[in-house]
Motif scaffolding. Structure first.
Motif, short mmCIF file in Angstrom:
data_model
loop_
_atom_site.label_atom_id
_atom_site.label_comp_id
_atom_site.label_asym_id
_atom_site.label_seq_id
_atom_site.Cartn_x
_atom_site.Cartn_y
_atom_site.Cartn_z
N THR A 1 44.79 46.50 32.54
CA THR A 1 43.73 45.86 33.32
C THR A 1 44.03 44.39 33.53
OG1 THR A 1 42.11 47.40 32.37
CG2 THR A 1 41.25 45.43 33.45
N ARG A 2 44.43 43.72 32.48
CA ARG A 2 44.70 42.28 32.57
C ARG A 2 45.92 42.00 33.45
NH1 ARG A 2 46.09 40.60 27.18
NH2 ARG A 2 46.35 38.56 28.15
N PHE A 3 46.97 42.80 33.32
CA PHE A 3 48.20 42.55 34.08
C PHE A 3 47.98 42.74 35.57
CE2 PHE A 3 52.21 44.15 35.95
CZ PHE A 3 53.00 43.03 35.74
N TRP A 4 47.48 43.91 35.96
CA TRP A 4 47.26 44.16 37.38
C TRP A 4 46.08 43.34 37.90
CZ3 TRP A 4 51.45 46.03 39.17
CH2 TRP A 4 52.23 46.90 38.40
N GLY A 5 45.14 43.00 37.00
CA GLY A 5 44.06 42.12 37.39
C GLY A 5 44.54 40.72 37.73
N GLN A 6 45.55 40.24 37.01
CA GLN A 6 46.13 38.93 37.33
C GLN A 6 46.71 38.93 38.74
OE1 GLN A 6 46.64 36.30 34.80
NE2 GLN A 6 47.23 34.98 36.49
N ILE A 7 47.36 40.01 39.11
CA ILE A 7 47.92 40.12 40.47
C ILE A 7 46.79 40.17 41.50
CG2 ILE A 7 49.19 41.69 42.00
CD1 ILE A 7 50.97 42.37 39.59
N TYR A 8 45.73 40.90 41.18
CA TYR A 8 44.58 40.98 42.10
C TYR A 8 43.96 39.61 42.32
CZ TYR A 8 39.94 42.11 43.86
OH TYR A 8 38.80 42.15 44.61
N VAL A 9 43.75 38.86 41.25
CA VAL A 9 43.11 37.54 41.35
C VAL A 9 43.97 36.60 42.19
CG1 VAL A 9 42.46 35.49 40.03
CG2 VAL A 9 41.81 37.76 39.21
N THR A 10 45.28 36.64 41.99
CA THR A 10 46.18 35.79 42.77
C THR A 10 46.08 36.11 44.25
OG1 THR A 10 47.73 35.64 40.91
CG2 THR A 10 48.59 35.13 43.11
N ASN A 11 46.15 37.39 44.59
CA ASN A 11 46.09 37.81 45.99
C ASN A 11 44.72 37.49 46.60
OD1 ASN A 11 47.47 39.52 48.20
ND2 ASN A 11 45.46 40.50 47.99
N TYR A 12 43.66 37.68 45.84
CA TYR A 12 42.31 37.41 46.33
C TYR A 12 42.13 35.93 46.62
CZ TYR A 12 37.20 37.39 46.56
OH TYR A 12 35.89 37.23 46.96
N ALA A 13 42.56 35.08 45.69
CA ALA A 13 42.36 33.64 45.84
C ALA A 13 43.07 33.10 47.07
CB ALA A 13 42.84 32.92 44.58
N LEU A 14 44.31 33.50 47.28
CA LEU A 14 45.05 33.01 48.44
C LEU A 14 44.57 33.68 49.73
CD1 LEU A 14 48.62 32.83 46.89
CD2 LEU A 14 47.08 30.94 47.39
N GLY A 15 44.11 34.93 49.62
CA GLY A 15 43.59 35.62 50.80
C GLY A 15 42.33 34.99 51.35
N ILE A 16 41.53 34.34 50.49
CA ILE A 16 40.33 33.65 50.94
C ILE A 16 40.70 32.58 51.96
CG2 ILE A 16 38.57 31.98 50.22
CD1 ILE A 16 37.72 34.76 49.61
N PHE A 17 41.76 31.84 51.70
CA PHE A 17 42.16 30.77 52.61
C PHE A 17 42.60 31.33 53.96
CE2 PHE A 17 42.82 28.80 48.40
CZ PHE A 17 42.04 27.66 48.57
N THR A 18 43.30 32.45 53.95
CA THR A 18 43.71 33.03 55.23
C THR A 18 42.50 33.53 56.01
OG1 THR A 18 44.04 35.28 54.34
CG2 THR A 18 45.91 33.76 54.21
N GLY A 19 41.46 33.99 55.30
CA GLY A 19 40.25 34.41 55.96
C GLY A 19 39.51 33.25 56.61
N LEU A 20 39.53 32.10 55.96
CA LEU A 20 38.89 30.91 56.54
C LEU A 20 39.58 30.50 57.84
CD1 LEU A 20 38.29 28.77 53.32
CD2 LEU A 20 36.59 29.99 54.67
N VAL A 21 40.91 30.60 57.87
CA VAL A 21 41.64 30.28 59.10
C VAL A 21 41.23 31.23 60.21
CG1 VAL A 21 43.92 30.15 60.17
CG2 VAL A 21 43.58 29.25 57.87
#
Length: 392
Positions: free
Chosen positions: A51-71
């Motif tokens: 959970t923690r390992f794949w969750g770390q990947i999810y959090v990274t992708n989510y955080a950067l994806g927010i910025f692309t959504g704002l654009v």
């Protein structure tokens, strides 16, 4: 290129890059929620580590994806103000609901989940990731409802030169939405399963000491990718009937036809390979010759998703709202080729940098393995999770 083609290119580039983040987020969320459920029920440490390992990947992708959504949000006001003026009362409603849900509900529960390790009751903590998953799919529903209105503008009439919503139920039961939403959901599962499968195959090929961890993950990823491919292909074909009713000439634009052929070619080839590999799930982690093949298959669903998005959007040209508003009429007034070129270069550069950063951070997390994940670590304060990810 003229100003119209430049503006269309700008939206295609930004939309395509943003969609790469979206499909991975949609697919990873339920995988992680199920892993966390297994941990909460059994208390076994291997489920917590997964959970923690794949969750770390999810959090990274989510955080950067927010910025692309704002654009993406900037696009409508910058280049397509005519869309807001003509159909903002209809098209804007599902977008506004999605934005409120994503930024206030989904992000809140994700924050509680990130920082709630070893702080929240285990069932409350588990509820947080399931709320993240639920709101992610609710957000996908509203986005696809808005997009489906562009494909098939139901539930609205024109009054005073503007579209007015008259039937909210028709908007939510749009034939352009009914089969396209499961198609996107399946694509997300396919993409996320492929990432889990490919990352695990990469580690196994390197003869990782975490062999048991990545053996289990490879099997999970392969089965999720295979099931996702079945849903994607089934609901992809199911759309042809309804598309023939409201956009009968959709795939007679050359680019739309090429994009459709590429999507179907990639999708069916990879699905055939997954069909052959799925019965061998138990043995694949042991077969070193198969592991590079699984790594090579990882980007395939992302390529197919981009081709599918292009086929869906390009196929209704020259309309932005099918039969109601042309792309040319939807453009903002006063734009010049120079202005759009500058914004195109700027947006492409920013989104390209975010995409590369996302890949490097995820690849770094995969390469280091589950032993160095900051998410949920006892000896690190909660804010260190994002700091740890960005510093690597």
């Amino acid at each position: 290129m003229g100003v119209l083609d430049l503006a269309r290119t700008q939206f295609a580039v930004t939309g395509s890059i943003h969609f790469l983040f979206v499909v991975l987020t949609l697919g990873l969320a339920p995988i992680i929620a199920i892993m966390h459920t297994r941990h909460a029920v059994t208390g076994r440490p291997e489920h917590e580590r997964a959970t923690r390992f794949w969750g770390q990947i999810y959090v990274t992708n989510y955080a950067l994806g927010i910025f692309t959504g704002l654009v993406m949000e900037f696009q409508f006001g910058l280049s397509w103000s005519g869309l807001s003026e003509y159909a903002g009362d209809v098209f804007g409603a599902p977008l506004a609901i999605e934005t409120l849900g994503a930024f206030f509900i989904e992000s809140t529960f994700l924050g509680l989940w990130i920082f709630g390790w070893n702080r929240l009751n285990r069932w409350a903590h588990l509820a947080c990731i399931w709320m993240v998953t639920l709101t992610a799919y609710v957000s996908a529903f509203w986005i696809m409802a808005a997009n489906s209105f562009l494909q098939n503008p139901v539930g609205a009439v024109e009054r005073g030169g503007r579209l007015v919503l008259t039937d909210f139920g028709a908007l939510l039961s749009n034939p352009a939405l009914v089969n396209s939403l499961p198609h996107v959901v399946g694509a997300g599962l396919w993409a996320a399963g492929s990432v889990v499968m490919g990352a695990s195959a990469y580690q196994l090929f390197r003869r990782t000491p975490e062999r048991e961890f990545f053996t289990s993950a490879l099997r999970t990823g392969l089965l999720v990718a295979f099931c996702g491919s079945l849903v994607t292909v089934a609901f992809g074909y199911a759309q042809f009937g309804s598309i023939g009713l409201y956009q009968p000439d959709k795939f007679r634009v050359p680019l739309a036809g090429v994009a459709l052929a590429a999507m179907m070619g990639i999708g069916q080839l990879v699905q055939f390979l997954l069909l052959l590999l799925a019965p061998l799930t138990y043995w694949l982690p042991r077969w070193r010759w198969a592991q590079p093949l699984l790594v090579i298959l990882t980007p395939a669903p992302f390529l197919a998703a981009i081709c599918g998005w292009l086929a869906r959007e390009v196929g209704r040209q020259p309309w932005l709202i099918n039969g109601r508003l042309t792309v040319a009429d939807a453009m903002s007034h006063g734009l010049t080729p120079g202005m759009v070129t500058v914004s195109l270069v700027g947006f492409t550069g920013v989104l390209g940098l975010l995409a590369v950063t996302d890949y490097l951070l995820i690849a770094g997390t995969v390469r280091r393995g589950p032993g160095t994940v900051a998410l949920g670590a006892d000896d690190e304060p909660a804010p260190a999770v994002l700091e740890h990810a960005l510093s690597h």
